[in-house]
Design an enzyme around this catalytic site. Structure first.
Site, PDB file in Angstrom:
ATOM      1  N   SER A  76       0.826  -1.199   0.000  1.00 43.03           N
ATOM      2  CA  SER A  76       0.000   0.000   0.000  1.00 43.03           C
ATOM      3  C   SER A  76       0.866   1.258   0.000  1.00 43.03           C
ATOM      4  CB  SER A  76      -0.970  -0.049   1.187  1.00 43.03           C
ATOM      5  OG  SER A  76      -1.980   0.921   1.059  1.00 43.03           O
TER       6      SER A  76
ATOM      7  N   ASP B   9      -9.842  -5.606  -3.888  1.00 47.01           N
ATOM      8  CA  ASP B   9      -9.273  -4.597  -2.989  1.00 47.01           C
ATOM      9  C   ASP B   9     -10.269  -3.450  -2.838  1.00 47.01           C
ATOM     10  OD1 ASP B   9      -7.708  -2.302  -2.004  1.00 47.01           O
ATOM     11  OD2 ASP B   9      -5.973  -3.598  -2.326  1.00 47.01           O
TER      12      ASP B   9
ATOM     13  N   HIS C 179      -7.341  -6.001   0.453  1.00 49.00           N
ATOM     14  CA  HIS C 179      -6.175  -5.183   0.803  1.00 49.00           C
ATOM     15  C   HIS C 179      -5.459  -5.669   2.064  1.00 49.00           C
ATOM     16  CE1 HIS C 179      -4.056  -1.403  -0.039  1.00 49.00           C
ATOM     17  NE2 HIS C 179      -4.036  -1.141   1.254  1.00 49.00           N
TER      18      HIS C 179
END
Length: 276
Positions: A146, A222, A254
């Site tokens: 991320s 996600d 995610h």
């Protein structure tokens, strides 16, 4: 440097250490896994940069990387995601301030005094590891998740020759064009958007690319896809004909369940480059 803990782990040692950092003007904590081979001499290293709200601990305990790193004889470093301390500036929002350093050197108040995470990860922490541990700094690779995927990609493309390979799990690919990025880059770097470009993986891919192999995994489920904008990185890599494996993994989100599911692939990918 202070040793906070050391635990036996897959034949090696998982340590947690703290030190007074000159770049961030505060005490910083990091995790370092050393495989058994480090007892006999320097080993290559894989850096793992974590995402929003994380500390050094999240990936260290959830990503499942040590098992695969031990098999390959590779060290793992888990830096923190921001400066910490009572006098360090913060924000009520989860995506700004502590836990949200975005791996940049802040130039704006109140962030500039401590939020120098680019220099910390690129310069100060590597020098500390080289001085104190059996690590071969000529063989480095980098990955992240991320916000950390954003950091891994931008560091790798901005420091040619430093890393032999780079990978990312669900990276923020186009922060200059998304809410995960524009808000933070404005706060840390100011309104002049020309200063933002060196921290945008898609723009860097289009301009310079990476002088080695790249692996990117993102889940099709996600929940933050609109903020991550993986299509911008894929398009830039295709136009540049970059050596890249770009994978959209069906059904994954995610979370660290996603990261741990593909960690073996990523460590093996880096091992191939580190031992080439």
């Amino acid at each position: 440097m202070q040793t906070l803990s050391e635990n036996r782990c897959f034949g090696g040692t998982q340590g947690v250490y703290s030190h007074a950092a000159s770049t961030t003007n505060c005490d910083m904590t990091f995790g370092l896994f050393l495989p058994e081979e480090a007892q006999d001499g320097p080993v290559p290293i894989l850096w793992y940069l974590s995402g929003l709200t994380c500390t050094h601990e999240n990936a260290m305990t959830k990503a499942g990387a040590q098992q695969w790193a031990a098999e390959q004889g590779i060290a793992l470093c888990f830096p923190d995601t921001s400066p910490r301390g009572e006098d360090v500036a913060d924000d009520e929002a989860y995506d700004l301030g502590k836990g949200a350093g975005f791996y940049v050197n802040a130039t704006q108040d109140p962030w500039a005094k401590h939020f120098q995470m680019w220099d910390y990860v690129a310069e100060e922490l590597p020098a500390l590891l080289a001085e104190n541990f059996a690590i071969d700094m000529d063989r480095q690779a980098i990955t992240g998740h991320s916000m950390g995927g954003h950091g891994a990609l931008t560091l790798a493309m901005s420091l040619p020759g430093r890393f032999r390979s780079v990978s990312a799990f669900s990276p923020i690919c186009n922060p200059t064009g998304a809410d995960w990025g524009r808000k933070q880059l404005t706060a840390y770097l100011g309104d002049d958007e020309t200063t933002w470009a060196r921290h945008d993986a898609s723009l860097l891919m289009a301009e310079t690319g990476f002088d080695g192999p790249v692996l990117v995994d993102t889940g099709t489920s996600d929940q933050f896809l609109d903020l991550l904008k993986p299509e911008t990185l894929a398009e830039a890599a295709a136009k540049r004909r970059q050596q890249i494996q770009f994978r959209m993994q069906p059904g994954y989100d995610h979370s660290y369940f996603f990261v741990s599911s593909f960690m073996e692939d990523h460590v093996a990918f880096h091992a191939e480059a580190l031992y080439a």
